[in-house]
Design a protein around this motif. Structure first.
Motif, mmCIF file in Angstrom:
data_model
loop_
_atom_site.group_PDB
_atom_site.id
_atom_site.type_symbol
_atom_site.label_atom_id
_atom_site.label_comp_id
_atom_site.label_asym_id
_atom_site.label_seq_id
_atom_site.Cartn_x
_atom_site.Cartn_y
_atom_site.Cartn_z
ATOM 1 N N PRO A 180 0.797 -1.230 0.000
ATOM 2 C CA PRO A 180 0.000 0.000 0.000
ATOM 3 C C PRO A 180 0.826 1.275 0.000
ATOM 4 C CG PRO A 180 -0.949 -1.594 1.509
ATOM 5 C CD PRO A 180 0.364 -2.178 1.048
ATOM 6 N N CYS A 181 1.952 1.291 0.696
ATOM 7 C CA CYS A 181 2.750 2.511 0.769
ATOM 8 C C CYS A 181 3.553 2.741 -0.509
ATOM 9 C CB CYS A 181 3.695 2.467 1.962
ATOM 10 S SG CYS A 181 5.001 1.221 1.819
ATOM 11 N N ILE A 182 3.531 1.788 -1.423
ATOM 12 C CA ILE A 182 4.233 1.928 -2.697
ATOM 13 C C ILE A 182 3.242 2.215 -3.828
ATOM 14 C CG2 ILE A 182 5.623 0.693 -4.414
ATOM 15 C CD1 ILE A 182 6.982 -0.697 -2.014
ATOM 16 N N SER A 183 2.175 1.448 -3.911
ATOM 17 C CA SER A 183 1.172 1.691 -4.955
ATOM 18 C C SER A 183 0.260 2.860 -4.615
ATOM 19 C CB SER A 183 0.325 0.435 -5.184
ATOM 20 O OG SER A 183 1.061 -0.559 -5.845
ATOM 21 N N GLY A 184 -0.087 2.992 -3.318
ATOM 22 C CA GLY A 184 -1.082 3.996 -2.952
ATOM 23 C C GLY A 184 -2.365 3.761 -3.724
ATOM 24 N N THR A 185 -3.053 4.839 -4.079
ATOM 25 C CA THR A 185 -4.250 4.719 -4.923
ATOM 26 C C THR A 185 -3.958 5.090 -6.372
ATOM 27 O OG1 THR A 185 -4.966 6.994 -4.480
ATOM 28 C CG2 THR A 185 -5.723 5.278 -2.957
ATOM 29 N N ARG A 186 -2.810 5.720 -6.608
ATOM 30 C CA ARG A 186 -2.467 6.176 -7.961
ATOM 31 C C ARG A 186 -1.635 5.164 -8.735
ATOM 32 N NH1 ARG A 186 -0.713 12.441 -6.548
ATOM 33 N NH2 ARG A 186 -2.740 13.093 -5.711
ATOM 34 N N GLY A 187 -1.019 4.228 -8.027
ATOM 35 C CA GLY A 187 -0.219 3.211 -8.687
ATOM 36 C C GLY A 187 1.267 3.497 -8.649
ATOM 37 N N SER A 188 2.032 2.431 -8.800
ATOM 38 C CA SER A 188 3.483 2.512 -8.863
ATOM 39 C C SER A 188 3.905 2.445 -10.323
ATOM 40 C CB SER A 188 4.092 1.337 -8.080
ATOM 41 O OG SER A 188 5.490 1.313 -8.187
ATOM 42 N N GLY A 189 4.816 3.304 -10.725
ATOM 43 C CA GLY A 189 5.242 3.361 -12.128
ATOM 44 C C GLY A 189 6.272 2.289 -12.431
ATOM 45 N N THR A 190 5.813 1.082 -12.691
ATOM 46 C CA THR A 190 6.711 -0.058 -12.838
ATOM 47 C C THR A 190 7.282 -0.171 -14.246
ATOM 48 O OG1 THR A 190 4.772 -1.458 -13.260
ATOM 49 C CG2 THR A 190 5.674 -1.474 -11.034
ATOM 50 N N VAL A 191 8.576 -0.489 -14.280
ATOM 51 C CA VAL A 191 9.256 -0.831 -15.530
ATOM 52 C C VAL A 191 9.832 -2.229 -15.330
ATOM 53 C CG1 VAL A 191 10.990 -0.212 -17.227
ATOM 54 C CG2 VAL A 191 9.867 1.589 -15.884
ATOM 55 N N PHE A 192 9.315 -3.190 -16.096
ATOM 56 C CA PHE A 192 9.765 -4.573 -15.993
ATOM 57 C C PHE A 192 10.882 -4.811 -17.002
ATOM 58 C CE2 PHE A 192 5.524 -4.783 -14.202
ATOM 59 C CZ PHE A 192 5.632 -5.723 -13.188
#
Length: 328
Positions: free
Chosen positions: A52-64
């Motif tokens: 939760p503290c990484i995604s929050g409600t806006r999301g985490s900008g992941t690059v795979f």
């Protein structure tokens, strides 16, 4: 493009970035990580399934990123970690991707399995920060990584999200073909905590001002998102509960409340790959096993952590590696 601090000698020519020390010239052939020296990525998008503290409600900008220093027989990202599916991109394009994710509202830039490309990625991060990137950069890592390359990332990585998979050598070798993993992971996490010794949060609605630290996070109903610190993940594997408890004891006795712990139950077996050679892990984790681990953590005194609720061992939690967000 030249990047000041992040300029590194070509560490791919006799690659020793991970504890395998393969020494392969990745400028002309693939290393033990299944990739050469050119950046490859398979997806860049907002991700809502992190802590939760990484995604929050806006999301985490992941690059795979494609490839991996580990060879986990149960890897849920097998298509990109083992088969190295993905597209080649330039360091400049990666910097652009960071800004595109920020524009989409991402709480952070989340570099997933980026360890084997860090000499290149460092330049992209520095260019982004010099260009005005406001959100923190997070390294999502297996912890099978050399301490020297981590030292070179100091000042570029704001949040470390390492795994601690094994504390027993035999399991590391059997399930991830990773000799020396326990000691390598201990050393890597120690360096991460040295760089980011305290977890700090901001309100998701105002990322510019640090307003919480530690247990105060979230007491007024706002969503807290992490800006600096270390969150150590541990995935419980079926039948390996004792090892998991040993890992939690080591982490808590070593770091106490300086880090957050994330206890994961989402192990999703691929029966086709596991049934014959690894039947002992060809099942999901039981609720009883996971509750025992959570209760053990509580008994140790762990208060800063995350647990998973409900049935998370589903293939639907695995993202599509379809090249989203990679090309222009």
């Amino acid at each position: 493009m030249i990047f000041g601090k992040a300029v590194m000698e070509n560490q791919y020519e006799a690659c020793r970035l991970c504890p395998r020390q393969c020494g392969i010239n990745r400028t002309v052939q693939k290393g033990a990580c299944s990739v050469g020296d050119t950046l490859r990525a398979s997806r860049a998008a907002l991700h809502f399934w992190e802590e939760p503290c990484i995604s929050g409600t806006r999301g985490s900008g992941t690059v795979f990123f494609s490839g991996c220093t580990l060879r986990c027989v149960y890897c849920q990202n097998y298509a990109i970690s083992h088969a190295a599916a993905g597209q080649e991109i330039t360091p400049g394009r990666l910097t652009e991707i960071f800004f595109e994710l920020e524009e989409q509202g991402a709480n952070n830039i989340n570099l997933v399995t980026a360890d084997h490309f860090l000499p290149t990625i460092a330049g992209s991060i520095e260019a982004a920060k010099q260009g005005g990137l406001r959100i923190p950069v997070l390294l999502n890592t297996s912890s099978y990584i050399g301490v020297e390359i981590l030292k070179r990332m100091e000042g570029l990585i704001d949040i470390y999200l390492p795994d601690f998979k094994y504390i027993r050598e035999a399991d590391a070798v059997r399930y991830s073909r990773a000799p020396g993993y326990p000691e390598a992971a201990k050393a890597a996490i120690a360096e991460m905590v040295r760089q980011q010794p305290e977890c700090a949060f901001v309100r998701e609605s105002d990322r510019r001002e640090t307003v919480w630290k530690g247990e105060e996070a979230g007491t007024d109903g706002e969503v807290p998102v992490l800006t600096h610190g270390v969150v150590v993940r541990h995935l419980l594997l079926p039948g390996l509960l004792i090892q998991s408890k040993l890992i939690l004891r080591y982490l808590y006795e070593t770091y106490g409340d300086r880090i957050f712990l994330s206890l994961m139950s989402q192990y999703t077996p691929d029966h086709e790959r596991l049934a014959k050679k690894y039947p002992e892990i060809d099942r999901c984790v039981t609720g009883r096993e996971y509750r025992s681990l959570v209760d053990y953590a509580a008994g140790l005194g762990v208060t800063r952590g995350f647990v998973q609720e409900g049935d998370v061992a589903k293939e639907s939690f695995i993202p599509l590696f379809d090249g989203s967000g990679i090309g222009k």
